[in-house]
Design a protein around this motif. Structure first.
Motif, PDB file in Angstrom:
ATOM      1  N   HIS A  13       0.867  -1.179   0.000  1.00 45.30           N
ATOM      2  CA  HIS A  13       0.000   0.000   0.000  1.00 45.30           C
ATOM      3  C   HIS A  13       0.907   1.233   0.000  1.00 45.30           C
ATOM      4  O   HIS A  13       1.857   1.292   0.780  1.00 45.30           O
ATOM      5  CB  HIS A  13      -0.871   0.030   1.260  1.00 45.30           C
ATOM      6  CG  HIS A  13      -1.754  -1.153   1.413  1.00 45.30           C
ATOM      7  ND1 HIS A  13      -3.049  -1.158   0.957  1.00 45.30           N
ATOM      8  CD2 HIS A  13      -1.538  -2.368   1.959  1.00 45.30           C
ATOM      9  CE1 HIS A  13      -3.604  -2.332   1.234  1.00 45.30           C
ATOM     10  NE2 HIS A  13      -2.697  -3.079   1.842  1.00 45.30           N
ATOM     11  N   THR A  14       0.606   2.200  -0.848  1.00 45.42           N
ATOM     12  CA  THR A  14       1.357   3.455  -0.835  1.00 45.42           C
ATOM     13  C   THR A  14       0.426   4.587  -0.426  1.00 45.42           C
ATOM     14  O   THR A  14      -0.727   4.647  -0.855  1.00 45.42           O
ATOM     15  CB  THR A  14       1.997   3.777  -2.205  1.00 45.42           C
ATOM     16  OG1 THR A  14       0.989   3.939  -3.188  1.00 45.42           O
ATOM     17  CG2 THR A  14       2.965   2.679  -2.625  1.00 45.42           C
ATOM     18  N   VAL A  15       0.948   5.457   0.421  1.00 47.70           N
ATOM     19  CA  VAL A  15       0.173   6.604   0.926  1.00 47.70           C
ATOM     20  C   VAL A  15       0.996   7.863   0.676  1.00 47.70           C
ATOM     21  O   VAL A  15       2.139   7.946   1.121  1.00 47.70           O
ATOM     22  CB  VAL A  15      -0.127   6.463   2.436  1.00 47.70           C
ATOM     23  CG1 VAL A  15      -0.893   7.682   2.945  1.00 47.70           C
ATOM     24  CG2 VAL A  15      -0.905   5.185   2.712  1.00 47.70           C
ATOM     25  N   ASN A  16       0.410   8.827  -0.030  1.00 45.69           N
ATOM     26  CA  ASN A  16       1.144  10.052  -0.348  1.00 45.69           C
ATOM     27  C   ASN A  16       0.553  11.311   0.279  1.00 45.69           C
ATOM     28  O   ASN A  16       1.031  12.402   0.023  1.00 45.69           O
ATOM     29  CB  ASN A  16       1.258  10.234  -1.864  1.00 45.69           C
ATOM     30  CG  ASN A  16      -0.046  10.640  -2.513  1.00 45.69           C
ATOM     31  OD1 ASN A  16      -1.122  10.365  -1.991  1.00 45.69           O
ATOM     32  ND2 ASN A  16       0.040  11.279  -3.664  1.00 45.69           N
ATOM     33  N   LYS A  17      -0.454  11.176   1.110  1.00 45.85           N
ATOM     34  CA  LYS A  17      -1.081  12.340   1.745  1.00 45.85           C
ATOM     35  C   LYS A  17      -0.755  12.379   3.235  1.00 45.85           C
ATOM     36  O   LYS A  17      -0.678  11.345   3.896  1.00 45.85           O
ATOM     37  CB  LYS A  17      -2.601  12.293   1.586  1.00 45.85           C
ATOM     38  CG  LYS A  17      -3.087  12.229   0.161  1.00 45.85           C
ATOM     39  CD  LYS A  17      -2.848  13.515  -0.561  1.00 45.85           C
ATOM     40  CE  LYS A  17      -3.478  13.451  -1.946  1.00 45.85           C
ATOM     41  NZ  LYS A  17      -2.766  14.194  -2.927  1.00 45.85           N
ATOM     42  N   SER A  18      -0.604  13.567   3.771  1.00 48.98           N
ATOM     43  CA  SER A  18      -0.359  13.734   5.193  1.00 48.98           C
ATOM     44  C   SER A  18      -1.549  13.213   5.995  1.00 48.98           C
ATOM     45  O   SER A  18      -2.702  13.512   5.657  1.00 48.98           O
ATOM     46  CB  SER A  18      -0.144  15.217   5.514  1.00 48.98           C
ATOM     47  OG  SER A  18      -0.159  15.419   6.904  1.00 48.98           O
ATOM     48  N   PRO A  19      -1.289  12.481   7.081  1.00 51.43           N
ATOM     49  CA  PRO A  19      -2.399  12.009   7.912  1.00 51.43           C
ATOM     50  C   PRO A  19      -3.063  13.143   8.679  1.00 51.43           C
ATOM     51  O   PRO A  19      -4.111  12.942   9.292  1.00 51.43           O
ATOM     52  CB  PRO A  19      -1.718  11.025   8.867  1.00 51.43           C
ATOM     53  CG  PRO A  19      -0.324  11.520   8.972  1.00 51.43           C
ATOM     54  CD  PRO A  19       0.009  12.066   7.603  1.00 51.43           C
ATOM     55  N   PHE A  20      -2.486  14.335   8.630  1.00 50.76           N
ATOM     56  CA  PHE A  20      -3.047  15.476   9.332  1.00 50.76           C
ATOM     57  C   PHE A  20      -3.965  16.315   8.442  1.00 50.76           C
ATOM     58  O   PHE A  20      -4.644  17.216   8.929  1.00 50.76           O
ATOM     59  CB  PHE A  20      -1.918  16.335   9.913  1.00 50.76           C
ATOM     60  CG  PHE A  20      -0.971  15.522  10.742  1.00 50.76           C
ATOM     61  CD1 PHE A  20      -1.378  14.979  11.947  1.00 50.76           C
ATOM     62  CD2 PHE A  20       0.307  15.252  10.297  1.00 50.76           C
ATOM     63  CE1 PHE A  20      -0.526  14.193  12.712  1.00 50.76           C
ATOM     64  CE2 PHE A  20       1.183  14.471  11.049  1.00 50.76           C
ATOM     65  CZ  PHE A  20       0.764  13.944  12.253  1.00 50.76           C
ATOM     66  N   ASP A  21      -3.977  16.003   7.136  1.00 49.64           N
ATOM     67  CA  ASP A  21      -4.823  16.721   6.185  1.00 49.64           C
ATOM     68  C   ASP A  21      -5.872  15.837   5.535  1.00 49.64           C
ATOM     69  O   ASP A  21      -6.861  16.343   5.020  1.00 49.64           O
ATOM     70  CB  ASP A  21      -3.972  17.349   5.071  1.00 49.64           C
ATOM     71  CG  ASP A  21      -3.055  18.435   5.567  1.00 49.64           C
ATOM     72  OD1 ASP A  21      -3.390  19.098   6.570  1.00 49.64           O
ATOM     73  OD2 ASP A  21      -1.991  18.632   4.952  1.00 49.64           O
ATOM     74  N   HIS A  22      -5.624  14.524   5.512  1.00 47.76           N
ATOM     75  CA  HIS A  22      -6.506  13.576   4.820  1.00 47.76           C
ATOM     76  C   HIS A  22      -6.643  12.321   5.664  1.00 47.76           C
ATOM     77  O   HIS A  22      -5.811  12.048   6.521  1.00 47.76           O
ATOM     78  CB  HIS A  22      -5.908  13.194   3.452  1.00 47.76           C
ATOM     79  CG  HIS A  22      -5.682  14.363   2.559  1.00 47.76           C
ATOM     80  ND1 HIS A  22      -6.660  14.857   1.737  1.00 47.76           N
ATOM     81  CD2 HIS A  22      -4.591  15.150   2.352  1.00 47.76           C
ATOM     82  CE1 HIS A  22      -6.188  15.891   1.064  1.00 47.76           C
ATOM     83  NE2 HIS A  22      -4.932  16.099   1.424  1.00 47.76           N
ATOM     84  N   ASN A  23      -7.664  11.524   5.388  1.00 46.56           N
ATOM     85  CA  ASN A  23      -7.845  10.275   6.126  1.00 46.56           C
ATOM     86  C   ASN A  23      -7.352   9.056   5.353  1.00 46.56           C
ATOM     87  O   ASN A  23      -7.658   7.924   5.714  1.00 46.56           O
ATOM     88  CB  ASN A  23      -9.312  10.098   6.531  1.00 46.56           C
ATOM     89  CG  ASN A  23     -10.220   9.882   5.334  1.00 46.56           C
ATOM     90  OD1 ASN A  23      -9.818  10.069   4.188  1.00 46.56           O
ATOM     91  ND2 ASN A  23     -11.447   9.497   5.598  1.00 46.56           N
ATOM     92  N   THR A  24      -6.566   9.266   4.308  1.00 49.01           N
ATOM     93  CA  THR A  24      -6.118   8.146   3.481  1.00 49.01           C
ATOM     94  C   THR A  24      -5.237   7.168   4.255  1.00 49.01           C
ATOM     95  O   THR A  24      -5.341   5.954   4.055  1.00 49.01           O
ATOM     96  CB  THR A  24      -5.374   8.623   2.223  1.00 49.01           C
ATOM     97  OG1 THR A  24      -4.342   9.530   2.603  1.00 49.01           O
ATOM     98  CG2 THR A  24      -6.307   9.305   1.258  1.00 49.01           C
TER      99      THR A  24
END
Length: 99
Positions: A3-14
């Motif tokens: 799994h790759t995650v490219n969004k900040s956990p503080f701005d998005h819930n991805t």
């Protein structure tokens, strides 16, 4: 699965959503602003520590360094370079990108 995650956990819930679907034995690679999830002593640190019990979590070292966080990565999160990114893709049968 990787799994790759490219969004900040503080701005998005991805990142949070990714962890809900990551099965035991999966790997999560934090890239771009997703590397903020790897920083120790934050609002998501406990969630990351819990996830590390069942999934491997990696952070892309160039992205960590670009954000000046190389000395703030929590224990258990492994840093990889671009070659390591390629290796992770090759090692897993599928890749799920979380945007």
């Amino acid at each position: 699965m990787l799994h790759t995650v490219n969004k900040s956990p503080f701005d998005h819930n991805t990142f949070e959503t990714c962890l809900k679907f990551a099965r035991s034995g999966s790997a999560v690679l934090l890239i771009e602003d997703g590397v903020y999830a790897a920083v120790r002593d934050t609002a998501v640190s406990k969630q990351v520590q819990e996830a590390l019990k069942s999934v491997s979590i990696y952070a892309l070292k160039p992205d960590v360094e670009a954000r000046g966080m190389h000395d703030r990565v929590m224990d258990g999160v492994r840093l990889v370079d671009y070659g390591g990114f390629v290796d992770l893709v090759a090692e897993h049968n599928a890749v799920q990108s979380w945007f």
